[in-house]
Design a protein around this motif. Structure first.
Motif, PDB file in Angstrom:
ATOM      1  N   GLN A 145       0.843  -1.196   0.192  1.00  0.00           N
ATOM      2  CA  GLN A 145       0.173  -0.129  -0.155  1.00  0.00           C
ATOM      3  C   GLN A 145       0.662   1.352  -0.195  1.00  0.00           C
ATOM      4  N   VAL A 146       2.012   1.215   0.758  1.00  0.00           N
ATOM      5  CA  VAL A 146       2.954   2.127   0.879  1.00  0.00           C
ATOM      6  C   VAL A 146       3.346   2.417  -0.642  1.00  0.00           C
ATOM      7  N   SER A 147       4.169   1.382  -1.169  1.00  0.00           N
ATOM      8  CA  SER A 147       4.680   1.260  -2.293  1.00  0.00           C
ATOM      9  C   SER A 147       3.743   1.904  -3.476  1.00  0.00           C
ATOM     10  N   LEU A 148       2.728   1.657  -3.485  1.00  0.00           N
ATOM     11  CA  LEU A 148       1.496   2.023  -4.463  1.00  0.00           C
ATOM     12  C   LEU A 148       1.530   3.475  -4.558  1.00  0.00           C
ATOM     13  N   GLN A 149       2.011   4.309  -3.673  1.00  0.00           N
ATOM     14  CA  GLN A 149       1.771   5.716  -3.512  1.00  0.00           C
ATOM     15  C   GLN A 149       3.093   6.424  -4.293  1.00  0.00           C
ATOM     16  N   LYS A 150       4.079   5.536  -4.592  1.00  0.00           N
ATOM     17  CA  LYS A 150       5.352   6.041  -5.041  1.00  0.00           C
ATOM     18  C   LYS A 150       5.261   5.910  -6.510  1.00  0.00           C
ATOM     19  N   ASN A 151       5.448   7.109  -7.111  1.00  0.00           N
ATOM     20  CA  ASN A 151       5.705   6.962  -8.733  1.00  0.00           C
ATOM     21  C   ASN A 151       6.544   6.009  -9.337  1.00  0.00           C
ATOM     22  N   LYS A 248      -0.918  11.426 -12.159  1.00  0.00           N
ATOM     23  CA  LYS A 248      -1.236  11.678 -10.532  1.00  0.00           C
ATOM     24  C   LYS A 248      -1.296  13.085 -10.736  1.00  0.00           C
ATOM     25  N   GLU A 250      -1.522  15.356  -8.463  1.00  0.00           N
ATOM     26  CA  GLU A 250      -0.770  16.130  -7.422  1.00  0.00           C
ATOM     27  C   GLU A 250       0.722  15.991  -7.497  1.00  0.00           C
ATOM     28  N   ALA A 251       1.162  15.216  -8.316  1.00  0.00           N
ATOM     29  CA  ALA A 251       2.661  14.860  -8.376  1.00  0.00           C
ATOM     30  C   ALA A 251       3.472  16.202  -8.525  1.00  0.00           C
TER      31      ALA A 251
END
Length: 424
Positions: A145-151, A248, A250-251
């Protein structure tokens, strides 16, 4: 006084000596390769198992078995395994990749009679307790879940899946895959994969005849796993070039990953392609670094590589850039690739890359463990040490004309998969 405006003279590496392993067998036929060197009473013993029984519906079996193999056996709990190994100053490490699972023991040689029986139990009697499995599922789901937030993670994940599909090289792992892990499935995979006939042992360090006798006494008899196993086999066709864009809003940065299906270490062109890759993005002085980082200031780092897998190889290029310069960065990357296809590389640049690559190879052989690692690279590709002779010869004698031909054969921007996560 030292004149720092003049670069120091360099001398090209002429010869690289590899410490080659001694080949032995245990009483049960298990092959053992020993790189016996070093003065310290330290040894690394790797039990390497080829991954088997691939099931696209259960993509996490081998990964979970690797992660949980030391979580409990018929006679030892996870805590007891850890405490006993730690008592002797030893260390157990598990490693998974798409082709192999490796269980590694680091130990003082004198403690092998005490530590190896623990490892035998791990490799033969692991039970994968339900409580440990539940903790593993929870922890891995949180990490995902944390990794899926990383581009950069999303770019890497989508790139692999685009190239290799639902195979161990590119399987699109989801949270539900962890929910579907079952203890019975892990035990079944364990019994199929962790067998004598599917194992290779590679030892590096101070390991004498008396130590081999200890290993043979403990691991040279019958192992307990006997379930049927089918070796994984994959064939891939290069997908057509395409663009994959994951927006994304907000990226602040966009992750870029570009590449294509290519050759692996078994192909005769592999060393030449490695040299070309080094020119493009394989070291700090590469063209991509000079352009995208130093001249344009679009990124802190950019690089490219050639990955060699058992059933395939691939070229990849990766970076993260500000969202406002993403399109410009892609344009510059395409330009650098096309220049390699159209223009000859200067002799000066080739000499720089040549010295870097030979120096890196020599510098990588810093201890017994690294010599064993070099052996693994060729052994599991079905090659011998003539591979390194050919590699060194190719680096020393490559020409600009040859590199241009390699670029035209293997680096085609229009045939590449281009993944951007963020904003273009």
């Amino acid at each position: 006084m030292l004149n720092r405006t003049v670069a120091p003279a360099f001398k090209q590496v002429n010869e690289i000596n590899f410490i080659k392993p001694i080949v032995q067998q245990l009483k049960n036929g298990l092959p053992v390769y020993v790189v016996n060197a070093g003065e310290q009473e330290l040894v690394r013993i790797e039990f390497i198992f080829e991954n088997v029984n691939w099931d696209a519906q259960k993509p996490l079996q081998a990964i979970a078995v690797n992660g949980l193999i030391n979580s409990g056996t018929k006679h030892l709990t996870a805590k007891e395994i850890a405490e006993k190994v730690d008592y002797y100053g030893a260390f157990l490490q598990t490693e998974y990749n798409a082709d192999f699972t490796t269980i590694t023991l680091y130990s003082l040689t004198k403690h092998l009679p005490s530590v190896l029986p623990i490892l035998w139990s791990v490799l033969n009697e692991s039970t994968f307790p339900q409580q440990e499995l539940a903790i593993y599922q929870q922890n891995q789901k949180q990490k995902l879940q944390v990794s899926l937030q990383k581009n950069d993670f999303l770019a890497r994940k989508n790139f692999a899946n685009a190239i290799f599909g639902q195979t161990p090289y590119g399987s699109d792992i989801s949270l539900t895959d962890y929910d579907q892990l079952k203890q019975d499935d892990l035990v079944a995979y364990f019994r199929s994969a962790f067998q004598v006939q599917n194992c290779t042992v590679i030892i590096a360090g101070k390991f004498l005849a008396k130590d081999f006798e200890v290993l043979d006494t403990i691991f040279g008899g019958n192992w307990q796993n006997t379930a049927p196993a089918s070796k994984n086999h994959f064939q891939f066709e290069a997908p057509a070039g395409r663009d994959l864009y994951i927006e994304k809003p907000e990226a602040l940065q966009s992750a870029i990953r570009i590449g294509n299906l290519s050759i692996n270490r078994t192909h005769a062109d592999f060393p030449s392609l490695q040299i070309l890759n080094c020119v493009l993005g394989g070291y700090f002085g590469s063209r991509l670094m000079a352009n995208i980082r130093e001249e344009k200031g679009y990124t802190y780092g950019i690089g490219s590589g050639i990955a060699s897998l058992k059933h395939a190889g691939y070229f990849f290029l990766a970076t993260e850039v500000g969202v406002d310069v993403c399109a410009s960065a892609l344009t510059e990357i395409e330009k650098e690739i096309n220049i390699l296809r159209s223009d000859l590389i200067t002799d000066e640049e080739i000499d720089l890359v040549r010295n870097y690559m030979l120096g890196s190879l020599l510098g990588s052989l810093e201890n017994t463990f690294s010599h064993a690692d070099k052996f693994k690279n060729i052994h599991f590709a079905g090659l011998d040490y003539s591979y390194y002779d050919n590699y060194i010869h190719t680096v020393k004698n490559i020409t600009a004309e040859r590199l241009k031909a390699v670029a035209n054969q293997y680096l085609d921007w229009n045939a590449m998969t281009r993944v951007v996560v963020g904003k273009k």
